[in-house]
Design a protein around this motif. Sequence first.
Motif, PDB file in Angstrom:
ATOM      1  N   LEU A 130      -2.801  11.872  11.225  1.00  0.00           N
ATOM      2  CA  LEU A 130      -2.198  11.004  10.211  1.00  0.00           C
ATOM      3  C   LEU A 130      -2.548   9.539  10.481  1.00  0.00           C
ATOM      4  O   LEU A 130      -2.927   8.800   9.574  1.00  0.00           O
ATOM      5  CB  LEU A 130      -0.684  11.191  10.199  1.00  0.00           C
ATOM      6  N   GLY A 131      -2.418   9.121  11.745  1.00  0.00           N
ATOM      7  CA  GLY A 131      -2.716   7.736  12.074  1.00  0.00           C
ATOM      8  C   GLY A 131      -4.157   7.369  11.796  1.00  0.00           C
ATOM      9  O   GLY A 131      -4.445   6.315  11.214  1.00  0.00           O
ATOM     10  N   HIS A 132      -5.096   8.225  12.213  1.00  0.00           N
ATOM     11  CA  HIS A 132      -6.511   7.944  11.975  1.00  0.00           C
ATOM     12  C   HIS A 132      -6.840   7.965  10.476  1.00  0.00           C
ATOM     13  O   HIS A 132      -7.646   7.151  10.010  1.00  0.00           O
ATOM     14  CB  HIS A 132      -7.388   8.953  12.724  1.00  0.00           C
ATOM     15  N   LEU A 187       0.825  -1.207   0.000  1.00  0.00           N
ATOM     16  CA  LEU A 187       0.000   0.000   0.000  1.00  0.00           C
ATOM     17  C   LEU A 187       0.858   1.256   0.000  1.00  0.00           C
ATOM     18  O   LEU A 187       1.835   1.344   0.737  1.00  0.00           O
ATOM     19  CB  LEU A 187      -0.912   0.019   1.231  1.00  0.00           C
ATOM     20  N   GLN A 188       0.430   2.224  -0.780  1.00  0.00           N
ATOM     21  CA  GLN A 188       1.096   3.531  -0.805  1.00  0.00           C
ATOM     22  C   GLN A 188       0.465   4.501   0.196  1.00  0.00           C
ATOM     23  O   GLN A 188       0.917   5.639   0.337  1.00  0.00           O
ATOM     24  CB  GLN A 188       0.990   4.136  -2.215  1.00  0.00           C
ATOM     25  N   ASP A 189      -0.552   4.053   0.909  1.00  0.00           N
ATOM     26  CA  ASP A 189      -1.399   4.970   1.681  1.00  0.00           C
ATOM     27  C   ASP A 189      -0.636   5.802   2.702  1.00  0.00           C
ATOM     28  O   ASP A 189      -0.879   7.006   2.834  1.00  0.00           O
ATOM     29  CB  ASP A 189      -2.510   4.187   2.385  1.00  0.00           C
ATOM     30  N   PHE A 190       0.279   5.167   3.453  1.00  0.00           N
ATOM     31  CA  PHE A 190       0.943   5.931   4.515  1.00  0.00           C
ATOM     32  C   PHE A 190       1.752   7.081   3.924  1.00  0.00           C
ATOM     33  O   PHE A 190       1.648   8.229   4.376  1.00  0.00           O
ATOM     34  CB  PHE A 190       1.828   5.037   5.370  1.00  0.00           C
ATOM     35  N   GLY A 191       2.569   6.798   2.929  1.00  0.00           N
ATOM     36  CA  GLY A 191       3.384   7.841   2.327  1.00  0.00           C
ATOM     37  C   GLY A 191       2.564   8.927   1.662  1.00  0.00           C
ATOM     38  O   GLY A 191       2.895  10.119   1.746  1.00  0.00           O
ATOM     39  N   VAL A 192       1.469   8.526   1.014  1.00  0.00           N
ATOM     40  CA  VAL A 192       0.608   9.504   0.344  1.00  0.00           C
ATOM     41  C   VAL A 192      -0.049  10.431   1.363  1.00  0.00           C
ATOM     42  O   VAL A 192      -0.092  11.649   1.184  1.00  0.00           O
ATOM     43  CB  VAL A 192      -0.457   8.781  -0.505  1.00  0.00           C
TER      44      VAL A 192
END
Length: 529
Positions: free
Chosen positions: A348-350, A313-318
């Motif tokens: 960011l975490g949520h 997943l790219q989600d965290f970086g995006v």
Amino acid sequence: MTDSAHVRQLQGRYREAVDALNRGDWIRAQHVAMYLLRDAPAHAGVAFVAGVAALELQQIPLATQCLERAVRINPDRADYLAQYARVLVMARQSREAHHAADRAMTLQPEDVLSMDTLGVVYSQLNAYGHARDAFAKVVEKMPGVASYRFNLATALIFHGEIDAAESELEACLTIDPDFWRAHLSLAQLRKQTCDHNHVERLRVLLSSHSQVDDARLYLNLALAKELEDLGEYSLSFRMLTAGKRAGKEGRGDSTVRDKVVFSAIEQHWRPSSGNSGCRDGAPIFVIGMPRSGTTLVDRILSSHPDVQSAGELQDFGVLLKQLSGSTTLQLLDEDTFAKASALDWSRLGHAYIESVRSLVPQSPRFVDKLPHNFLYAGYIANALPDARIVCLRRGSMDSCLGNFRQLFALSSPYYDYSFDILDTGKYYVMFDRLMRFWRERLGDRLLEVRYEDLVDRQRDTTAGILEHCQLEWNDACLDFANNQAPVGTASAVQVRRSMNRDALDRWKRYEQELEPLRLLLENEGIAVS
């Protein structure tokens, strides 16, 4: 001009825009459609043409705006929804893209383009079952198109349907022998033997297409793989180097760019203060250099009944990029990390949990297995203090060779180092230094696992991983080869086999050719064994 004449003029201009779109004249289609939008803002077709043209011109914000308008005006057009899902994936809005694709599928689209687009979207969302079904329908309708057969073959590989994938790849090459990517996929599909290989076909094609860049890239890499299988290691390495040299052209100096990113992380990262962050313990991040065993650990963990793999997943970086306020074009750059030091970690975490949960709604725990999340390890620790982080480490020489042997996504700048063996070595040095940086600051939040230990001491090492992830022991984690979940990584074929030592010390087959790499690593204080 009368109202009827004006309407006829608008209809004529709309036909002109559609014709330009069908011809692939994106600039003309966009010019006419954007002009029409002023007079017909509620015309879904005009918004659709403007959106697709903008998408093809890589104008993602404009494309998103226009296609969202088309879907809002006419929500019952599967082709509108398919292109909207496509642009949302490109904008890295995974949850919204998945929703749009599912809506399109419920409308049971009949046109091949929409089905193929949806197959690509689902592939990029790691929804490989949906992708396979979409591509199968496309091939059923149009079996004579090579790219459609290739797309179906790729989805079948991810599902472990190797024989069916092989048939589709051969069908692809029967239709178009110059579909170069299919040759490499076919070579990688299984271990080649003296009785069953494609070496002669590949050599003939390479000799007659030696001036074609894509042919040199894919055919040389396919030959390198098959020659290695046949034990011709020196020739294999020459083919590998020639193929990677073809892919490196025009990519510039990756080491200079990478040094800026790695240095920015060490310069700007700060630990969070107090009890900040999202206290959700569901995520397990599996990180490390690519080709270091991350997919293997993902399969082990997702064999546990309480864990599901969410894929790479790219989600965290995006989300970090978006919430940092950085407006630069690159996902990873100094500006992003400088601004990220002031992030609201809880937000960011949520946001991350909300984004990923739609992909794995039922499972108590999930694995995010993007190797390059090693760049974000400290940021993950700040935003998700209850998440577990597992970093795979593999012998330095095997790690570098594994990255050099692999052809990663050509469209991504983050793998540019892998086109040259010494650039790969320099990247490994930066990775090793950054992991020391994280280890000193994160302590037992970070578990480092040696790939070699996992192979040689499978049960004990697996038990250590499960304990770190706060999971009860389950025998299924030793039987990961029977995990039926799709695999969307370069290891899709290998991880369906039981634990084996085939990849250990692979570098020693190329000891002479890798001598400059060995010296580079040793001079940087990296252990070589």
